[in-house]
Structures are given as structure tokens and as C-alpha cells.
Design a protein around this motif. Structure first.
Motif, short mmCIF file in Angstrom:
data_model
loop_
_atom_site.label_atom_id
_atom_site.label_comp_id
_atom_site.label_asym_id
_atom_site.label_seq_id
_atom_site.Cartn_x
_atom_site.Cartn_y
_atom_site.Cartn_z
N ARG A 39 0.83 -1.21 0.00
CA ARG A 39 0.00 0.00 0.00
C ARG A 39 0.86 1.25 0.00
N TYR A 42 2.18 1.55 -3.45
CA TYR A 42 1.10 1.87 -4.38
C TYR A 42 0.70 3.34 -4.25
N GLN A 43 0.60 3.82 -3.03
CA GLN A 43 0.22 5.22 -2.82
C GLN A 43 1.29 6.17 -3.35
N GLU A 189 -8.14 -0.42 -2.95
CA GLU A 189 -7.53 0.61 -2.11
C GLU A 189 -8.58 1.30 -1.25
#
Length: 501
Positions: A39, A42-43, A189
Motif C-alpha cells: 500500500r 502503491y500510494q 484501495e
């Protein structure tokens, strides 16, 4: 020996962990990272992409304004008929090129900042994919049941807390319904953000009691994922269905792989072991019928425990990780679970991340992902076969045969391959069973013939007796004294007399 050579099957336990070294379990779908590290990456990538798209949009806007000003100023200084047509044609081409590039590049920006917009083609595709009434009815009944269970569970909590949890959950479901134009990764997400925010709030409410937080989060996940299951499981915007078919075809092509080839320490001749294998296969197949990620993980965990039990009974000692993975591969090959890739992706995207990072659920799920990856890359070396034999078995041009065929299996010295011995033994058993079955059928036919002949002989004997001794009906004999007409003159019968002694 072959049993000690685990080429291609052995996986070091450190390979199951996150590549960033955080100590949590990694996942192939997250490029070997855990959900937390994935995450974060990904962010970062998403923010970088958004900034690049905004920069591109601003650049195109400046170029458009500069072109407009340049064209407008040239049209005022030049004569009306001198170069009006070429300038207009040049500006038209530039406008078309700019519009195409802007539409292609700024789609990501629009996707993030206008999530409620819907496109006509996707709406038509959703309308065209109409489930059957029976499936809709069944899912509606299950959804209603889960909703009632969720409300009943919230009643056991504090009144204000229960209302807030129910309100946030319903708001999240409605927001997900308005984001169907987003990709499945963006929806994932959103779900992960919701889990994280809800968990943080509950942690503050329960003063750090992780047990109570986990209990509430289990019910929240069950409620929202049951409601969202149809829209987020194997969506049309992904290639999950294509991967499912490819995996099923791959497993069917490997139908000839045996326990001995994978060096699986399981003896199915033992009744308890055979029963555990059947239960493990049932659990991994049943995973597809579950809607909640936690329930799907429970099926994987139950399957894995049956595998460990089968190994323990066979070896009469606790199973090791090196024994578990080959056996799990064998179970997956034998079961060929439906929609395996879709279920793995669904769990990866929408499960509460802490379950996949730690605990037995996360460990078993990570091993299942490794087993599927191994099946996809299975080659001759992994099975201790020559490349020629492997290709012939995969193409169906040949199959494992008796040991008297020298081209059937590679042999070491004068020792016969144990796989060949097992196949030969199984063929002998089947041959004996076939002979016994034929003998039983012949004896049954003989008995049926004897019964028919016995029935005919009994009928003939009865007929002969009847003919030899015909039945004669004699006249009825008259009663005693029937012809005595003077019965009225006979003295009365003697009566007993009683004398006093």
C-alpha cells in the motif's frame, strides 16, 4: 534418491516473507511485499502518477492558450483572404492532436477526481450480464440473512458505537456502488482505507483491546463484502477469468502427475490418510462457494490442517514445511478448484490486511500462492523427468506405462522407478478386480439359469403326480343314526346323580 531430491519444490521459509524485511508474509500479487508495504508503494506510485498527469494537463493547457493567442493575433494583422485557410487548417490539426493526447493522458486524473461519473459502455455491459433468477434469489436471501445478523451483533455493543459502525458501513457500501467505473485496484484501495480507518476508530474506542476490535472487524467485513461480492469478485475489467481458465487447463494437462513424482510423503492406502486427503480436496473446492474473504481463508486453513494430519499419520511424526508444500501442490492438482485465481485475487484485494500478514491464515494462504505459482512453472526437472518424457506426457502422446517398456520412464541403473512400480501394481489390482467381477457375473448367470430349471422341474413333478393320482371326490357320509326314525322312542340319556355320603 528421488525422495530427497526436492528440486523445484523446496521453498525456504524466508522466501514467504515480505521482500522489504518487515517480518510479515509477502504475496506474489504484491510483487513479494506484504499488504502494508504494498500500500505504501502503491500510494507513492499513485501520487507520482497524479502529479505527472497534472503537470501534463497544465502543459497542454499552456500550449493551447499560446496557440490560440498566436493564431488570434496573426488573424488580426494579416489580410482577410491571404492565409486564413492554412492557419485555420493548422490550428484544427493541432486542436485534434491536443485533444486526443489530453484525453488519453488525463484519464487517470479524471478517474481519481470524478469517481461518480459513469460511462455508457460499462453500463450496458453491466446490464447485459444479468444473473439467473435462482442465483439472484439465493444471493438476496443470503444478503438479507447477513444484514440481520450484523444488526443483531451491533445490538450487543454500546448503542452509540453500534449506530456509528452501521452508519459508516452503509455509507461505504453506497460509495462503492458509485465507484463502479474505477478499476478493481482502486476499489481495493478504498476497501483497505475503510478497514484501516474503522480499525483505528475501534482501537481508540476500546482502548487498545485488539481482541474486541478483531471481533467487530470480522462482522464488518462479513457485512460489507457479502453486499459487494457480485460487483468486486472477478470483475469484467480484469483478466481474472482468463487466468482461471488458463490455470484449469494447466492442471488438466498435468493429470498424469503422481504422488511419487512430487515426493509427497502421503500413503493413501491408510484409511485415515485417505479420509484426510478427501477432506482437504473438499475444503479447497468449497472455497469458491464462500463470499467473505475470511470464510475463504478458513477453507484454506482447514484444507492445510487436513494435509498436516495426513502427513503426520503417514510418517508417524510431525510434518515439516518441506513436506507440506509438495502435498499442497498435489491436493491442488487433484482437486482443480474452480476459479482458483479469482479467489486468490479476491482475498488479496478485499481481505482485512492483518490476516494475510500474520497468523496461520496468512501462512497457509502464502503457501497456496506458492503452490499455484509452482504449478504454472512446473517442468521436467521439478518431477525428475527428462524433457522429452515431460513433453510427451503433457501433449498426451504418451502416458506412464508398465516397467517392461524401456521408453516409458527414466530409470536409474537396474532399479525400477517407484512410480512405474506403483502404476504396475495398480494395473494388477485392476486386472484382478476385473477377473473377479467377470467370475461373479458368470456365477450369477449360472444361478439364474439353475433357478429357472428348478422351477420348471418342480412344475413337471407336480403335474406328473396330479396325473398319476387324480383327485376323487367321494359322496358325503351320513350322520350316525340318520336313518333311525324311532328316535323319539329312545329312553332319555342318563343324568348324573349325586349321593350324600
Amino acid at each position: 534418491s528421488q525422495r530427497t531430491e526436492r528440486r523445484g519444490i523446496h521453498v525456504d521459509q524466508s522466501e514467504l516473507l515480505c521482500k522489504k524485511g518487515c517480518g510479515y508474509y509477502g504475496n506474489a500479487a504484491w510483487q513479494g511485499l506484504c499488504s502494508k508495504c504494498w500500500r505504501e508503494e502503491y500510494q507513492k506510485d499513485r501520487q507520482r502518477q497524479i502529479q505527472e498527469d497534472w503537470a501534463l494537463a497544465e502543459k497542454l493547457q499552456r500550449e493551447e492558450e499560446a496557440a490560440y493567442v498566436s493564431t488570434h493575433s496573426s488573424s488580426q494583422t494579416q489580410p482577410p483572404h491571404s492565409h486564413s485557410q492554412p492557419s485555420l487548417a493548422t490550428f484544427s490539426k493541432f486542436e485534434e492532436k491536443k485533444t486526443n493526447e489530453k484525453t488519453r493522458k488525463v484519464t487517470t486524473v479524471k478517474k481519481f477526481f470524478s469517481p461518480s461519473s459513469r460511462t455508457a459502455p460499462k453500463k450496458e455491459s453491466h446490464e447485459g450480464k444479468t444473473p439467473s433468477p435462482s442465483i439472484t434469489r439465493q444471493s438476496s436471501i443470503e444478503t438479507d440473512r447477513v444484514s440481520r445478523d450484523f444488526v443483531d451483533f451491533l445490538k450487543t455493543l454500546q448503542k452509540q458505537a453500534g449506530r456509528e459502525i452501521h452508519k459508516q458501513s452503509r455509507a461505504f457500501i453506497e460509495s462503492m456502488g458509485n465507484k463502479r467505473d474505477l478499476g478493481v485496484e482502486e476499489l481495493s484501495e478504498c476497501a483497505q482505507d475503510f478497514y484501516q480507518n474503522m480499525s483505528d476508530r475501534l482501537m481508540n474506542h476500546y482502548k487498545g483491546s485488539s481482541e474486541k476490535v478483531d471481533r467487530v472487524m470480522d462482522q464488518v467485513e462479513k457485512y460489507i463484502m457479502t453486499r459487494l461480492y457480485k460487483s468486486v469478485f472477478c470483475p469484467e475489467t480484469t483478466d481474472d477469468e482468463k487466468k482461471d481458465l488458463a490455470t484449469q487447463h494447466r492442471i488438466r494437462a498435468l493429470h498424469w502427475v503422481t504422488i511419487q513424482m512430487l515426493c509427497v510423503p502421503v500413503d493413501e492406502e491408510i484409511p485415515e490418510v485417505s479420509d484426510s486427503v478427501v477432506k482437504a480436496i473438499t475444503d479447497i473446492i468449497e472455497m469458491d462457494s464462500k463470499r467473505v474473504p475470511r470464510d475463504k481463508l478458513a477453507c484454506i486453513t482447514s484444507c492445510s490442517k487436513h494435509i498436516f494430519n495426513a502427513i503426520r499419520v503417514t510418517k508417524n511424526e510431525p510434518a515439516s514445511a518441506d513436506d507440506f508444500l509438495p502435498t499442497l501442490i498435489f491436493i491442488v492438482l487433484k482437486a482443480n478448484p474452480p476459479r482458483l485465481q479469482s479467489n486468490i485475487q479476491y482475498i488479496t484485494r478485499f481481505c482485512i490486511p492483518s490476516r494475510l500478514m500474520t497468523g496461520e491464515d496468512g501462512y497457509y494462504f502464502t503457501n497456496l500462492c506458492c503452490a499455484v505459482a509452482f504449478i504454472e512453472k512446473l517442468d521436467a526437472q521439478s518431477l525428475n523427468l527428462s524433457p522429452e518424457d515431460f513433453e510427451r506426457y503433457m501433449s498426451g502422446l504418451a502416458s506412464p506405462r508398465r516397467p517392461d517398456d524401456p521408453a516409458a520412464w527414466p530409470q536409474t541403473g537396474s532399479n525400477i522407478n517407484p512410480v512405474v512400480s506403483q502404476i504396475h501394481q495398480n494395473q494388477s489390482i485392476l486386472s484382478n478386480l476385473e477377473k473377479r467381477q467377470q467370475q461373479v457375473i458368470e456365477e450369477a448367470n449360472s444361478l439364474q439359469t439353475e433357478l429357472a430349471e428348478w422351477q420348471d422341474s418342480v412344475a413337471r413333478e407336480v403335474q406328473e403326480i396330479l396325473e398319476r393320482y387324480p383327485l376323487e371326490i367321494k359322496p358325503r357320509a351320513s350322520a350316525i343314526d340318520a336313518e333311525n326314525v324311532e328316535n323319539d322312542r329312545l329312553p332319555p340319556p342318563l343324568q348324573p346323580q349325586v349321593f350324600a355320603g
